[in-house]
Design a protein around this motif. Structure first.
Motif, short mmCIF file in Angstrom:
data_model
loop_
_atom_site.label_atom_id
_atom_site.label_comp_id
_atom_site.label_asym_id
_atom_site.label_seq_id
_atom_site.Cartn_x
_atom_site.Cartn_y
_atom_site.Cartn_z
N GLU A 79 36.59 43.50 35.83
CA GLU A 79 35.54 43.29 34.69
C GLU A 79 34.96 42.02 34.06
O GLU A 79 33.55 41.15 34.31
CB GLU A 79 34.69 43.75 33.61
N GLY A 80 35.42 41.37 33.43
CA GLY A 80 35.68 40.30 32.92
C GLY A 80 35.38 39.39 34.17
O GLY A 80 34.30 38.28 33.26
N HIS A 118 41.66 31.94 30.26
CA HIS A 118 42.53 33.09 29.98
C HIS A 118 41.94 34.62 30.49
O HIS A 118 42.63 34.74 31.89
CB HIS A 118 41.30 34.18 28.73
N VAL A 119 40.50 34.47 31.76
CA VAL A 119 39.94 35.24 33.10
C VAL A 119 41.05 35.12 34.26
O VAL A 119 41.69 35.81 35.29
CB VAL A 119 38.57 35.84 33.23
N PHE A 122 44.91 35.60 33.65
CA PHE A 122 44.89 37.45 34.22
C PHE A 122 44.45 37.61 35.70
O PHE A 122 45.41 38.69 35.24
CB PHE A 122 44.18 38.03 32.84
N SER A 123 43.83 36.78 36.12
CA SER A 123 43.31 37.94 37.58
C SER A 123 44.92 37.25 38.18
O SER A 123 45.46 38.39 38.68
CB SER A 123 42.68 36.80 37.82
N ASN A 124 45.41 36.00 37.61
CA ASN A 124 46.64 36.26 38.61
C ASN A 124 47.82 36.90 38.26
O ASN A 124 47.90 37.21 39.02
CB ASN A 124 47.36 34.59 38.03
N LEU A 125 48.05 37.20 36.84
CA LEU A 125 48.94 38.13 36.56
C LEU A 125 48.59 39.89 37.45
O LEU A 125 49.71 39.79 37.94
CB LEU A 125 49.09 38.46 34.76
N SER A 126 47.54 39.90 36.94
CA SER A 126 47.13 41.21 37.50
C SER A 126 47.54 41.51 38.97
O SER A 126 47.68 42.30 39.68
CB SER A 126 46.10 41.64 36.97
N LEU A 127 47.52 40.33 39.78
CA LEU A 127 47.09 40.91 41.44
C LEU A 127 48.63 40.47 41.81
O LEU A 127 49.04 40.88 42.81
CB LEU A 127 46.25 39.03 42.07
#
Length: 527
Positions: A79-80, A118-119, A122-127
């Motif tokens: 969403e971010g 930040h997005v 966190f996108s790298n961390l989540s994926l």
């Protein structure tokens, strides 16, 4: 003089400290808000039964909760990522409209730049970390020979995850060396955060943009069907009450026919069972004797049952059709006049307007790229908010860009879940298992991360991609960007033409076939 300089340095440090604290508080509030909204969405779709949540095993409950939390966080990051460009464009216009306002002093370039960073992080961390870890953790059972519990499962998950990470890291290094992104170095594994992860994310973003190239044009067409199903059509020259009464009477007639056929079947079966005689009629023990009249009438009974079975099937199909049509008419009866007369035409006109403007912007962007007026989406300069408007129409143009970005996101999601290969993965309310939630959250993150790139590539906005988003290498390739615009515009135009001319083409084909049959019959009659 020295004291004044020291006071100025102290004031600057205090101001920098307060700005940093304020930015982190804003980021924390945004994360909480996005996580809460994602939690509501995921809770709406997750399955609540013993297959997903084992109430008797505390370890399984803990594993399920951790997996659920990380899936929710992944959706919040998605969403971010989808909100990056709209928030940035709106912030730039707000600073232009109120440059000296005290209430928007907190809105600055540093805040927006930090949001993009930040997005991306966190996108790298989540994926690459959270979602693989969650899947392996939920499927792990612990090493053989160890006691059951959380720690053996954590050890197994960490071991398998490290092996997968090493394989992916080696493949990334090979690909980066093949494409010439960096020269091979002895300590290449030390460049994990600065080279390999951004390169891997650029590959994933490229796949996401290619996926949106397929889904978005199809979503333009599919969205018209979704609106047609959700909203109530206007009633032109129709008497809904009379049609509802006619459907109701026909439904009652079909039900009476079904009841009559059921009674007739019962009578036939009773007659067949009543004519059967038992043992003791001179045919030997254990045998059954059928009188001659029953043998003569058994075959017609079989034919009657087959015919009645086919009639029952047809009547049941017709009953289901009448039930669905009656519900649709009941929905029309209960809808207001304003909803029937204004909402549906306004929604259709709005969809046509957004689609037409998108195609025009793609055509304009393609021509500007060919002429050399438009720069490539690769961003190499520092952007400062509040200097000038990026739209020729000012705030109205910026608002239109924000609406088109959200429209692109909606069409891509609708088109993606309307694909044939997504029918088994599409989430359903209260029926989605935990692995399906993980997969859908990953898909949403890929599509959301590709949305800013798509909007910048096809020329929806001129806002530069900030942070590491603007440093993706393939955005500077002229052939890729130009070919993408050409394919996107062409496929969108063809899909819309196919959608709106399907009825006319179907009618023309039927007329041609009819005329051909008449002509062949006429020629055979003459011969």
């Amino acid at each position: 003089m020295d004291e004044e300089e020291e006071e100025e340095v102290t004031d600057l440090k205090l101001q920098l400290f307060h700005n940093t604290v304020r930015e982190h508080i804003i980021f924390l509030l945004l994360i909480i808000l996005l996580y809460f909204s994602s939690y509501v969405v995921v809770s709406r779709f997750r399955r609540r039964d013993r297959d997903d949540l084992y109430s008797n095993d505390e370890d399984e409950v803990l594993v399920y909760r951790i997996s659920f939390w990380l899936c929710t966080f992944t959706l919040a990051v998605a969403e971010g990522a989808a909100m990056l460009l709209p928030v940035s464009i709106a912030s730039n216009e707000v600073l232009l409209l109120y440059p000296n306002s005290y209430y928007v002093k907190w809105l600055n370039s540093s805040l927006i730049q930090g949001l993009w960073n930040h997005v991306f992080l966190f996108s790298n961390l989540s994926l690459f970390i959270f979602l693989p870890f969650v899947y392996l953790f939920s499927e792990s059972t612990g090493f053989v020979g160890h006691k059951k519990g959380i720690l053996p499962r954590v050890y197994e998950t960490f071991t398998v995850f490290m092996l997968m990470a090493v394989i992916v890291l080696v493949l990334t290094a090979v690909l980066s060396a093949v494409f010439g992104i960096e020269k091979f170095q002895f300590f290449w594994f030390l460049n994990l955060g600065s080279v390999h992860l951004p390169f891997l994310y650029s590959c994933v973003s490229f796949l996401g943009v290619m996926l949106m190239l397929i889904c978005t044009p199809y979503g333009f067409v599919r969205l018209f069907g979704v609106v047609n199903q959700v909203l109530v059509r206007p009633m032109l020259l129709r008497d809904v009450n009379e049609e509802f009464s006619a459907f109701y009477m026909e439904e009652a007639s079909v039900k009476r026919k079904l009841a009559h056929i059921e009674l007739h079947n019962v009578s036939i079966s009773d007659a067949a069972n009543g004519g059967r005689l038992g043992n003791g009629l001179g045919l030997g023990r254990g045998r059954t004797f059928y009188p001659q009249p029953l043998l003569q009438h058994s075959q017609p009974h079989l034919y009657q049952r087959k015919a009645m079975a086919s009639d029952v099937g047809e009547l049941n199909d017709r009953l289901r059709e009448l039930d669905s049509e009656r519900k649709e008419l009941d929905k029309l009866r209960k809808s207001s006049t304003f909803q029937r007369t204004f909402v549906y035409p306004l929604a259709m006109l709005l969809l046509l307007f957004c689609t037409g403007v998108t195609i025009l912007l793609v055509v304009q962007n393609t021509l500007e790229l060919l002429i050399g007026i438009k720069a490539l989406p690769l961003s190499t300069r520092q952007f400062t908010l509040g200097i000038s408007s990026l739209s020729k129409l000012g705030p109205f143009g910026a608002g239109l860009e924000v609406c088109l970005i959200f429209y692109l996101g909606a069409t891509s999601v609708v088109g993606f879940y309307s694909m044939p290969f997504m029918r088994n993965v599409c989430p359903k309310r209260r029926q989605t298992s935990l692995p399906q939630l993980m997969l859908n959250c990953g898909f949403m993150l890929v599509l959301s991360s590709a949305l800013p790139l798509l909007s910048r590539i096809i020329g929806i906005t001129n806002f530069d991609l900030l942070g590491d988003f603007g440093a993706i290498e393939w955005l500077g390739n002229f052939q890729i960007v130009l070919l993408y615009n050409l394919v996107f515009g062409t496929t969108t135009a063809l899909c819309l033409a196919n959608k709106f001319t399907a009825t006319v083409r179907r009618e023309l084909r039927a007329r041609l076939v009819e005329n051909y049959v008449l002509f062949t019959n006429y020629m055979s009659f003459i011969n």
